[in-house]
Design a protein around this motif. Structure first.
Motif, PDB file in Angstrom:
ATOM      1  N   LEU A  46      24.387   5.532  30.882  1.00  0.00           N
ATOM      2  CA  LEU A  46      24.570   4.345  31.249  1.00  0.00           C
ATOM      3  C   LEU A  46      24.002   3.083  30.565  1.00  0.00           C
ATOM      4  N   TYR A  54      24.923   0.661  38.027  1.00  0.00           N
ATOM      5  CA  TYR A  54      24.223   1.790  37.942  1.00  0.00           C
ATOM      6  C   TYR A  54      23.962   2.380  39.100  1.00  0.00           C
ATOM      7  N   SER A  90      25.288   6.049  39.745  1.00  0.00           N
ATOM      8  CA  SER A  90      24.287   7.183  39.886  1.00  0.00           C
ATOM      9  C   SER A  90      24.394   8.153  41.210  1.00  0.00           C
ATOM     10  N   PHE A 137      16.915   4.094  32.642  1.00  0.00           N
ATOM     11  CA  PHE A 137      17.836   3.539  32.365  1.00  0.00           C
ATOM     12  C   PHE A 137      17.686   2.026  32.111  1.00  0.00           C
ATOM     13  N   TRP A 197      18.651   0.398  28.518  1.00  0.00           N
ATOM     14  CA  TRP A 197      19.652  -0.776  28.561  1.00  0.00           C
ATOM     15  C   TRP A 197      18.933  -1.997  27.819  1.00  0.00           C
TER      16      TRP A 197
END
Length: 90
Positions: free
Chosen positions: A16, A34, A38, A77, A81
């Motif tokens: 992600l 997210y 998740s 993440f 990201w």
């Protein structure tokens, strides 16, 4: 089971993070998406792919399992990201 959930979350966080960076998603939208994905995908994967029933499925759906590995996956993440977004859109 906890180890499986932990590593599933890591894979979800990594994928992600890359997807959000490539798509250019910014701000709270990325955080909220997210968290929702998740929390919802791990029980779905465990129940569908592993054919868990009864007590084992109850373990996956519990609050303890919902938070298992969440913070390390969230950190992965965020780093992914930020790095992907910066590399693609900077």
């Amino acid at each position: 089971m906890a180890t499986l959930v932990h590593w599933l979350r890591q894979v979800i966080g990594l994928s992600l993070g890359i997807a959000w960076g490539l798509l250019g998603i910014r701000g709270y939208t990325g955080f909220i998406l997210y968290v929702l994905l998740s929390i919802s995908t791990v029980p779905a994967i465990c129940s569908n792919r592993l054919s868990l029933e009864g007590k084992r499925l109850g373990e996956v759906m519990s609050f303890e399992m919902a938070k298992e590995g969440f913070l390390p996956a969230f950190a992965l993440f965020m780093v992914t990201w930020i790095m992907t977004y910066t590399a693609v859109h900077a």
